[in-house]
Scaffold this motif. Structure first.
Motif, mmCIF file in Angstrom:
data_model
loop_
_atom_site.group_PDB
_atom_site.id
_atom_site.type_symbol
_atom_site.label_atom_id
_atom_site.label_comp_id
_atom_site.label_asym_id
_atom_site.label_seq_id
_atom_site.Cartn_x
_atom_site.Cartn_y
_atom_site.Cartn_z
ATOM 1 N N HIS A 81 0.826 -1.205 0.000
ATOM 2 C CA HIS A 81 0.000 0.000 0.000
ATOM 3 C C HIS A 81 0.862 1.258 0.000
ATOM 4 C CE1 HIS A 81 -3.559 -2.476 0.815
ATOM 5 N NE2 HIS A 81 -4.245 -1.413 0.480
ATOM 6 N N ASP A 97 -6.048 3.998 4.550
ATOM 7 C CA ASP A 97 -6.662 2.916 3.792
ATOM 8 C C ASP A 97 -7.787 2.299 4.616
ATOM 9 O OD1 ASP A 97 -6.464 0.882 1.447
ATOM 10 O OD2 ASP A 97 -6.516 -0.362 3.258
ATOM 11 N N GLY A 240 -3.029 -1.287 -3.149
ATOM 12 C CA GLY A 240 -2.233 -2.430 -2.705
ATOM 13 C C GLY A 240 -1.779 -3.295 -3.865
#
Length: 256
Positions: A81, A97, A240
């Motif tokens: 990520h 996230d 990701g």
């Protein structure tokens, strides 16, 4: 060469292909990560990407990454990520996230992970919470956001998804407007995300990734609560997987 990043999340599995081909897609993870991986392999093959070929390198990440038995490398979510978010932001940034199972805050400095924080093992500040509440109100998550934008926030005070759902049921029984309940649900998630983000020094640039990253409404709420602009990312859901694909390329380059 093709470089494939596969992010097996608890709710959705994201795939990005970089190299000779440029592709991306998402599939529901379902109950079996193994079955999802087989579907991903077959879909890639239909696109002309053979994961068993020497001309393809695969990096797997996410909740079910160990199920990707054809991966050349398995790399943690934080690393992938961070790499994908840095590329999307065009440099150092902080990444929020909001995933189906957990929420992560990652601080990227000098191109590397400088710090990160993850929520406790509770879905109350994640996409799963929104999914459950949207189902309770009989709408999709996108419809939930639309309703919330038209409503007035009423408090959803519980820190537990089960008890929070009971609060929502009580509000429905009291005849509260669905728009107000939706606003309370989204505000509750935003509060938990912000509490996590405030534990870190975020820096000047903050982007939102994950399944909610496209929502201008949600990023607006986060911006107001953090008193700092949080940017939405159209491709943020794939951060990701994108980072995994970029790392697959970088690992190949290092071997030359």
């Amino acid at each position: 060469m093709n470089y494939v990043g596969i992010d097996i999340g608890s709710t959705a599995s994201k795939v990005v292909v970089e190299g000779d081909k440029k592709e991306h897609f998402v599939l529901p993870t379902g109950w079996s990560s193994k079955e999802t991986c087989e579907k991903i392999k077959n879909k890639l093959l239909e696109m002309g990407v053979d994961v068993t070929s020497d001309d393809t390198k695969v990096v797997a990440t996410g909740y079910g990454r160990i199920a990707v038995d054809f991966a050349d490398h398995v790399i943690t979510e934080i690393t992938c990520h961070a790499r994908g978010g840095r590329e999307l932001a065009g440099g150092d940034c902080s990444i929020i996230d909001v995933g189906g199972q957990d929420t992560k805050v990652i601080v990227v400095q000098n191109g590397m992970v400088a710090d990160f924080q993850m929520n406790d093992k509770c879905s109350a500040g994640t996409g799963k919470f929104l999914e459950i509440m949207a189902n309770r109100l009989g709408v999709t998550i996108n419809e939930l956001f639309d309703m919330a934008a038209a409503g007035e926030v009423i408090p959803i005070s519980s820190l537990c998804t089960v008890f929070a759902e009971s609060e929502v049921i009580n509000y429905i029984g009291e005849g509260k407007k669905r728009e107000d309940i939706a606003a309370g649900v989204v505000d509750s998630v935003a509060n938990k995300v912000v509490q996590l983000a405030q534990k870190k020094e975020l820096g000047d640039r903050v982007i939102l990734t994950g399944g909610l990253s496209h929502s201008i409404y949600f990023t607006g709420i986060l911006s107001d609560k953090l008193d700092q602009k949080v940017e939405s990312e159209e491709f943020g859901r794939f951060a990701g997987a994108y980072g995994a694909a970029l790392l697959a390329r970088e690992k190949k380059d290092k071997r030359r």
